[in-house]
Design an enzyme around this catalytic site. Structure first.
Site, PDB file in Angstrom:
ATOM      1  N   ASP A 204     -88.686 -37.126 -67.308  1.00 35.49           N
ATOM      2  CA  ASP A 204     -89.290 -35.793 -67.247  1.00 35.49           C
ATOM      3  C   ASP A 204     -90.171 -35.604 -68.473  1.00 35.49           C
ATOM      4  OD1 ASP A 204     -87.640 -35.402 -69.420  1.00 35.49           O
ATOM      5  OD2 ASP A 204     -86.599 -33.675 -68.621  1.00 35.49           O
ATOM      6  N   ASP A 206     -90.609 -32.871 -71.699  1.00 38.46           N
ATOM      7  CA  ASP A 206     -89.942 -31.753 -72.372  1.00 38.46           C
ATOM      8  C   ASP A 206     -90.893 -31.104 -73.371  1.00 38.46           C
ATOM      9  OD1 ASP A 206     -87.056 -32.455 -71.448  1.00 38.46           O
ATOM     10  OD2 ASP A 206     -87.748 -34.317 -72.369  1.00 38.46           O
ATOM     11  N   ASP A 286     -89.565 -29.629 -68.384  1.00 42.50           N
ATOM     12  CA  ASP A 286     -88.705 -28.629 -69.025  1.00 42.50           C
ATOM     13  C   ASP A 286     -89.519 -27.859 -70.057  1.00 42.50           C
ATOM     14  OD1 ASP A 286     -86.401 -29.383 -67.669  1.00 42.50           O
ATOM     15  OD2 ASP A 286     -85.742 -30.777 -69.229  1.00 42.50           O
TER      16      ASP A 286
HETATM   17  P1  8DG Z   1     -86.020 -39.093 -70.591  1.00 41.33           P
HETATM   18  O1  8DG Z   1     -86.390 -37.712 -70.159  1.00 41.33           O
HETATM   19  O2  8DG Z   1     -87.183 -39.877 -71.053  1.00 41.33           O
HETATM   20  O3  8DG Z   1     -85.219 -39.800 -69.575  1.00 41.33           O
HETATM   21  O4  8DG Z   1     -85.075 -38.978 -71.892  1.00 41.33           O
HETATM   22  P2  8DG Z   1     -84.863 -37.735 -72.801  1.00 41.33           P
HETATM   23  O5  8DG Z   1     -86.120 -36.947 -72.949  1.00 41.33           O
HETATM   24  O6  8DG Z   1     -84.214 -38.205 -74.046  1.00 41.33           O
HETATM   25  O7  8DG Z   1     -83.771 -36.936 -72.003  1.00 41.33           O
HETATM   26  P3  8DG Z   1     -83.738 -35.437 -71.483  1.00 41.33           P
HETATM   27  O8  8DG Z   1     -82.653 -35.392 -70.459  1.00 41.33           O
HETATM   28  O9  8DG Z   1     -85.063 -34.947 -71.047  1.00 41.33           O
HETATM   29  O10 8DG Z   1     -83.234 -34.622 -72.732  1.00 41.33           O
HETATM   30  C1  8DG Z   1     -84.038 -34.430 -73.874  1.00 41.33           C
HETATM   31  C2  8DG Z   1     -83.237 -33.753 -74.932  1.00 41.33           C
HETATM   32  O11 8DG Z   1     -82.984 -32.423 -74.553  1.00 41.33           O
HETATM   33  C3  8DG Z   1     -81.891 -34.422 -75.159  1.00 41.33           C
HETATM   34  O12 8DG Z   1     -81.675 -34.592 -76.529  1.00 41.33           O
HETATM   35  C4  8DG Z   1     -80.896 -33.462 -74.671  1.00 41.33           C
HETATM   36  C5  8DG Z   1     -81.642 -32.167 -74.750  1.00 41.33           C
HETATM   37  N1  8DG Z   1     -81.183 -31.188 -73.770  1.00 41.33           N
HETATM   38  C6  8DG Z   1     -81.173 -31.187 -72.413  1.00 41.33           C
HETATM   39  N2  8DG Z   1     -80.610 -30.047 -71.942  1.00 41.33           N
HETATM   40  C7  8DG Z   1     -80.281 -29.358 -73.038  1.00 41.33           C
HETATM   41  C8  8DG Z   1     -79.693 -28.123 -73.239  1.00 41.33           C
HETATM   42  O13 8DG Z   1     -79.364 -27.420 -72.308  1.00 41.33           O
HETATM   43  N3  8DG Z   1     -79.523 -27.734 -74.539  1.00 41.33           N
HETATM   44  C9  8DG Z   1     -79.928 -28.524 -75.592  1.00 41.33           C
HETATM   45  N4  8DG Z   1     -79.716 -28.091 -76.844  1.00 41.33           N
HETATM   46  N5  8DG Z   1     -80.471 -29.683 -75.415  1.00 41.33           N
HETATM   47  C10 8DG Z   1     -80.647 -30.087 -74.173  1.00 41.33           C
HETATM   48  O14 8DG Z   1     -81.620 -32.075 -71.730  1.00 41.33           O
HETATM   49 MN    MN Z   2     -86.949 -35.941 -71.275  1.00 43.48          MN
HETATM   50 MN    MN Z   3     -85.428 -32.827 -70.120  1.00 41.92          MN
END
Ligand code: 8DG
Ligand code: MN
Ligand code: MN
Length: 362
Positions: A204, A206, A286
């Site tokens: 995704d 972020d 996100d």
């Molecule tokens: P990817 O998308 O490339 O697969 O990997 P990523 O970017 O490391 O994973 P991610 O699932 O998109 O998560 C990114 C960061 O955001 C990870 O450190 C965890 C954090 N995160 C969530 N949901 C939440 C939440 O609800 N609260 C907080 N504090 N952090 C969150 O994904």
């Molecule tokens: Mn991510």
């Molecule tokens: Mn994410």
């Protein structure tokens, strides 16, 4: 705790936030095996086991050399009996029989497929599997009422399981930035998550958004979502408003690691001229908005990796008697919040050497 390579010894501290983990992994054969077992444990709702495998994999990711003999593992932290057995199996046979039988099992394959639907977690997938649902056709024919997220997840299943490239993330970034500046001039937006850690693809994109004047950011997510919706750029969105409140006697404790920022989990419609007939693809995005006073904590919390974040919080609690969240750092001994305007300051408060994002790939 050391690993021997000829006469060289490497110091591997036991918390992942105490060490540097780049994307340059010399031990993918072992870390892939351990990650599969972690994933399987997560699908079975065995959180403790999953974390143990993730920690073991993270130690191997941090090693500067390829492990070729079990004796090199002596003294390394976080390698339990089970993980060591898996590593030994891979050294001796090229693969781990446990991993092979796990990933080829009907259950693992079905649960992975079902949780690959946006909006479907391990519990739902397990319930469906027990009803005999093993693929998307069976799910569609099952007559189950899917919620809005799951419907969108099913509809865009293929796209959402294609890796998102850095170029796609940047293209979306340009559009979201335009939206943000249009609805609130002076706002700041940064790419967080895996891309901030230097990954070249992700599942995704972020984004973290703030504004230099505290309070101006309130309601920003819904305004950005309206802007994007008006231009037909969102295929799905679920908006959550900020629910974080600092209480007098300590930090508000959000359930698990979910934070309470104003945010939006969305599916973005990204124009792609090269895709025939359609000219677009779906991408999970996100959006998170943080007040400027919490921004450093939010950046740290949303940069990941998930294990790195988990280890930071464990270090804070176990070693420093502090509570770290994506909103704040609370010192339980001094009974006060520790302010920070940069990630560096937070590491200093925690008594940790600063680890840059590209070295947080634990
Ligand atoms: P990817 O998308 O490339 O697969 O990997 P990523 O970017 O490391 O994973 P991610 O699932 O998109 O998560 C990114 C960061 O955001 C990870 O450190 C965890 C954090 N995160 C969530 N949901 C939440 C939440 O609800 N609260 C907080 N504090 N952090 C969150 O994904
Ligand atoms: Mn991510
Ligand atoms: Mn994410």
């Amino acid at each position: 705790q050391k690993v021997k390579e000829e006469s060289v010894e490497f110091l591997i501290p036991s918390y992942a936030c105490q060490r540097r983990t780049s994307l340059d992994n010399h031990n993918t054969n072992f870390t892939d095996a351990l990650s599969h077992l972690a994933e399987n444990a997560e699908l079975n709702n065995e959180d403790g086991r999953a974390v143990a495998f993730r920690r073991a994999a993270a130690v191997l990711k941090a090693l500067p050399v390829k492990v070729t003999s079990i004796t090199q593992l002596r003294g390394l932290p976080c390698l339990g009996e089970h993980s060591q057995r898996v590593i030994k199996d891979v050294i001796e046979n090229g693969v781990s029989s446990e991993v092979e039988s796990t990933i080829h099992s009907e259950r693992f394959k079905a649960l992975k497929l079902l949780t690959g639907i946006f909006g479907v977690g391990a519990k739902t997938a397990d319930r469906w599997f027990k009803e005999g649902i093993q693929n998307l056709t069976q799910l569609a024919n099952s007559g189950h009422d899917l919620n809005r997220a799951q419907q969108a997840g099913l509809e865009h299943y293929y796209d959402l399981n294609q890796p998102v490239t850095k170029a796609e993330a940047e293209a979306i970034g340009d559009i979201v930035k335009k939206a943000v500046l249009d609805v609130l001039p002076g706002s700041e937006i940064i790419l967080t998550g895996g891309f901030r850690r230097g990954k070249i693809t992700g599942h995704d994109v972020d984004f973290l958004i703030t504004h230099p004047d505290e309070g101006k950011e309130v309601g920003l997510v819904s305004k950005v979502v309206s802007w994007l919706t008006a231009r037909g750029l969102l295929l799905y969105q679920k908006n959550t408003r900020n629910s974080y409140l600092e209480s007098e006697d300590g930090p508000a404790q959000p359930p698990s690691n979910m934070d309470r920022f104003e945010r939006c989990f969305s599916i973005f419609k990204l124009e792609k001229k090269e895709i025939p007939n359609r000219n677009w693809r779906a991408v999970r995005v996100d959006l998170v908005v943080s007040p400027i006073s919490q921004f450093a904590f939010a950046v740290l919390g949303w940069t990941g990796s998930k294990l790195f974040e988990r280890e930071l919080r464990r270090w804070a609690g176990q070693v420093k008697s502090m509570s770290l969240s994506s909103h704040a750092l609370y010192d339980n001994k001094q009974c006060k919040y520790l302010r920070a305007t940069s990630e560096e300051e937070i590491f200093t408060h925690l008594g940790l050497e600063f680890i840059p994002p590209s070295e947080r790939n634990a």
